[in-house]
Design a protein around this motif. Structure first.
Motif, PDB file in Angstrom:
ATOM      1  N   ARG A 174       0.814  -1.219   0.000  1.00 27.20           N
ATOM      2  CA  ARG A 174       0.000   0.000   0.000  1.00 27.20           C
ATOM      3  C   ARG A 174       0.845   1.266   0.000  1.00 27.20           C
ATOM      4  O   ARG A 174       1.999   1.240   0.450  1.00 27.20           O
ATOM      5  N   ALA A 175       0.242   2.355  -0.447  1.00 31.42           N
ATOM      6  CA  ALA A 175       0.903   3.664  -0.389  1.00 31.42           C
ATOM      7  C   ALA A 175      -0.164   4.732  -0.197  1.00 31.42           C
ATOM      8  O   ALA A 175      -1.284   4.589  -0.692  1.00 31.42           O
ATOM      9  N   MET A 176       0.148   5.761   0.564  1.00 29.80           N
ATOM     10  CA  MET A 176      -0.847   6.821   0.753  1.00 29.80           C
ATOM     11  C   MET A 176      -0.193   8.192   0.835  1.00 29.80           C
ATOM     12  O   MET A 176       0.981   8.316   1.189  1.00 29.80           O
ATOM     13  N   ALA A 177      -0.977   9.209   0.495  1.00 31.84           N
ATOM     14  CA  ALA A 177      -0.502  10.593   0.608  1.00 31.84           C
ATOM     15  C   ALA A 177      -1.629  11.468   1.129  1.00 31.84           C
ATOM     16  O   ALA A 177      -2.800  11.241   0.819  1.00 31.84           O
ATOM     17  N   LYS A 178      -1.259  12.439   1.950  1.00 38.42           N
ATOM     18  CA  LYS A 178      -2.225  13.451   2.392  1.00 38.42           C
ATOM     19  C   LYS A 178      -1.949  14.710   1.580  1.00 38.42           C
ATOM     20  O   LYS A 178      -0.791  15.121   1.446  1.00 38.42           O
ATOM     21  N   ILE A 179      -3.015  15.286   1.066  1.00 34.30           N
ATOM     22  CA  ILE A 179      -2.866  16.418   0.147  1.00 34.30           C
ATOM     23  C   ILE A 179      -3.794  17.561   0.573  1.00 34.30           C
ATOM     24  O   ILE A 179      -4.949  17.318   0.936  1.00 34.30           O
ATOM     25  N   THR A 180      -3.280  18.783   0.574  1.00 32.18           N
ATOM     26  CA  THR A 180      -4.174  19.937   0.744  1.00 32.18           C
ATOM     27  C   THR A 180      -3.937  20.939  -0.378  1.00 32.18           C
ATOM     28  O   THR A 180      -2.824  21.075  -0.872  1.00 32.18           O
ATOM     29  N   CYS A 181      -4.998  21.609  -0.758  1.00 31.40           N
ATOM     30  CA  CYS A 181      -4.886  22.743  -1.681  1.00 31.40           C
ATOM     31  C   CYS A 181      -5.353  23.976  -0.922  1.00 31.40           C
ATOM     32  O   CYS A 181      -6.395  23.941  -0.265  1.00 31.40           O
ATOM     33  N   ARG A 182      -4.591  25.042  -0.991  1.00 28.32           N
ATOM     34  CA  ARG A 182      -5.057  26.336  -0.471  1.00 28.32           C
ATOM     35  C   ARG A 182      -5.764  27.024  -1.624  1.00 28.32           C
ATOM     36  O   ARG A 182      -5.282  27.020  -2.753  1.00 28.32           O
ATOM     37  N   LEU A 183      -6.906  27.612  -1.324  1.00 27.17           N
ATOM     38  CA  LEU A 183      -7.747  28.187  -2.374  1.00 27.17           C
ATOM     39  C   LEU A 183      -7.795  29.703  -2.289  1.00 27.17           C
ATOM     40  O   LEU A 183      -7.598  30.277  -1.212  1.00 27.17           O
ATOM     41  N   VAL A 184      -8.062  30.330  -3.410  1.00 24.06           N
ATOM     42  CA  VAL A 184      -8.191  31.793  -3.432  1.00 24.06           C
ATOM     43  C   VAL A 184      -9.610  32.152  -3.858  1.00 24.06           C
ATOM     44  O   VAL A 184     -10.361  31.279  -4.305  1.00 24.06           O
ATOM     45  N   PRO A 185      -9.990  33.430  -3.703  1.00 21.07           N
ATOM     46  CA  PRO A 185     -11.368  33.797  -4.028  1.00 21.07           C
ATOM     47  C   PRO A 185     -11.759  33.334  -5.435  1.00 21.07           C
ATOM     48  O   PRO A 185     -10.970  33.416  -6.365  1.00 21.07           O
ATOM     49  N   GLY A 186     -12.986  32.827  -5.533  1.00 20.96           N
ATOM     50  CA  GLY A 186     -13.508  32.313  -6.795  1.00 20.96           C
ATOM     51  C   GLY A 186     -13.552  30.804  -6.801  1.00 20.96           C
ATOM     52  O   GLY A 186     -14.508  30.198  -7.289  1.00 20.96           O
ATOM     53  N   GLN A 187     -12.553  30.156  -6.240  1.00 21.63           N
ATOM     54  CA  GLN A 187     -12.490  28.691  -6.274  1.00 21.63           C
ATOM     55  C   GLN A 187     -13.491  28.065  -5.297  1.00 21.63           C
ATOM     56  O   GLN A 187     -13.636  28.539  -4.175  1.00 21.63           O
TER      57      GLN A 187
END
Ligand code: BES
Ligand code: ZN
Length: 458
Positions: free
Chosen positions: A319-332
């Motif tokens: 198995r393999a895993m990743a934690k991912i975040t995106c920071r968003l800006v106005p509009g998204q």
């Protein structure tokens, strides 16, 4: 006003003692072993609110209690909703603290303890300022509603429910939150924009168990190889995120705002020294402040797979895993970004692997009008307490409750941070500069007086 400021200055030693008492309570919301301490901390906050002149009570939730206090002086006066959190991040890694996280200690003009700046120290400035008003005048210059929660560091899961269920009770003209930072050393700031966020976890499963990499290697898909290949596609060499549609709704910075960012004092060399990094990087065509405050990101927060202990081990991990975040800006929009991220990764996933994508919390970015009457009043308070006007900044972090205040209660928020981004928030040796803390109490005391004179919209 001078009498109140004088009282706050004269009481500094006593105030610090009390803050240390607050900081000694290990109110770690993420770890259920600390649930009793979190509750004890909520009780402590309730008592501190009562001392400040508020009528306060604990509201149980499915998780940790919310502490709410209020004092209504006169319905004709502005009503201010103060928000903060009494829970703290886990203190780990413990061995990197110079002195233990829950034994506050003063060194070099700084008070070290978990929560010193995020957010107990900052919350306490408001409580002490209100207490001084109450002690000297027997009343506040505005109506105060004081909401301190115990689950901010774990996503504020039960807060929206509380806001919706208590809309009438919480009705206010504007919110005040001290959970951001000053712009820099001796540069007070008002934050008028924050980025939003989405968080997800990607899990890939290959063979039903770890396999010998000599016997089987080269004949089936290795989930760890696949994970790195897939995640490696997320960002191009120009720093642009390659998820189709990711930038579709992004509101570009205006020339005026770019010019305003560019006017702020900023040294690339000092910034690199602060973060301990060798070079800046990011999306081509944008300055460091623009990248941090007003451009979206996609970051891997953690990855796990296979054997990571001492020495070699010849396996193909299961198995393999990743934690991912995106920071968003106005509009998204958070949901649309998560859809796009999932579809992109799924499309890259090689045959023979099980693909799982789990979604966590999300919130939109926002930007407030920096010329509002509330912001003008807050600027005057900062001018009075700090002897200089604030700069207007955006920040890259996220405070989901600010959007909830807008959507559920219909109010804007004044983000007035007294600490600094270099105070080691979420890290070992978290601290607050004593000067910043004491100045924060003065800023808070001036704030209530300035807000009292704002003409309400209706
Ligand atoms: N106080 C921070 C956010 C912050 C810090 C904003 C400094 C601006 C300047 C807050 O406690 C925090 O860490 N928020 C999380 C929110 C997330 C878990 C939804 C964040 O930004 O990662
Ligand atoms: Zn935090």
């Amino acid at each position: 006003m001078q009498d109140i400021l004088g009282q706050l200055r004269q009481q500094q030693a006593q105030t610090l003692e009390e803050l240390c008492e607050f900081l000694r309570i290990p109110s770690v919301s993420a770890d259920s072993a600390f649930a009793g301490e979190v509750k004890r901390c909520a009780e402590w906050v309730r008592a501190a609110m009562e001392k400040a002149g508020l009528k306060a009570e604990l509201h149980p939730t499915k998780g940790h209690p919310i502490v709410y206090g209020e004092r209504i002086e006169d319905p004709a006066l502005p009503t201010i909703l103060v928000y903060g959190h009494y829970d703290v991040q886990p203190p780990d890694p413990l061995d990197l603290w110079t002195t233990p996280a829950f034994e506050p200690q003063i060194r070099d003009g700084k008070l070290f303890a978990r929560g010193a700046t995020d957010d107990k120290g900052q919350v306490f400035t408001h409580l002490k300022a209100l207490q001084a008003w109450f002690a000297l005048r027997g009343r506040f210059p505005v109506n105060i509603k004081f909401l301190i929660e115990g689950e901010e560091e774990v996503g504020s899961d039960n807060l929206d429910h509380f806001l919706k269920a208590n809309q009438q009770k919480l009705k206010a003209d504007v919110a005040v939150v001290s959970d951001t930072s000053q712009y820099g050393d001796g540069i007070p700031a008002i934050t008028y924009g924050l980025r939003g966020i989405v968080a997800a976890e990607l899990r890939l499963t290959g063979p039903s168990k770890d396999l010998h990499s000599g016997i089987f290697g080269g004949s089936i898909t290795n989930p760890a190889n696949a994970l790195t290949q897939m995640c490696g596609q997320l960002i191009g060499p120009d720093g642009r995120i390659r998820i189709p549609g990711f930038y579709d709704d992004v509101l570009e910075l205006t020339a005026a705002e770019r010019a305003q960012f560019a006017q702020l004092p900023f040294s690339e060399a000092e910034f690199l020294k602060e973060v301990g990094s060798g070079a800046t990087a990011g999306e081509a065509g944008y300055s460091t402040l623009e990248r941090r405050w007003a451009r979206p990101t996609c970051d891997i927060n953690g990855m796990m797979s296979g054997y990571t202990g001492q020495g070699p081990k010849t396996i193909i991990p299961s198995r393999a895993m990743a934690k991912i975040t995106c920071r968003l800006v106005p509009g998204q929009k958070p949901a649309k970004i998560l859809d796009a991220l999932e579809a992109f990764l799924k499309g890259l996933c090689p045959a023979g692997l099980k693909f799982e994508f789990q979604r966590f919390h999300g919130c939109e970015a926002f930007v407030f009008d920096p010329t509002s009457v509330w912001i003008t009043a807050a600027s005057q308070a900062i001018q009075e307490a700090f002897g200089k006007p604030p700069v207007f900044i955006r920040e890259g972090g996220s405070i989901p409750v600010v959007l909830a205040f807008k959507q559920i209660l219909g109010i804007d928020t004044l983000l007035l941070g007294w600490g600094r981004n270099t105070d080691n928030l979420h890290s070992p040796d978290e601290h607050i500069h004593l000067d910043d803390f004491h100045r924060g109490t003065l800023g808070s005391a001036c704030l209530w007086e300035k807000l009292a004179h704002v003409q309400k919209a209706n």
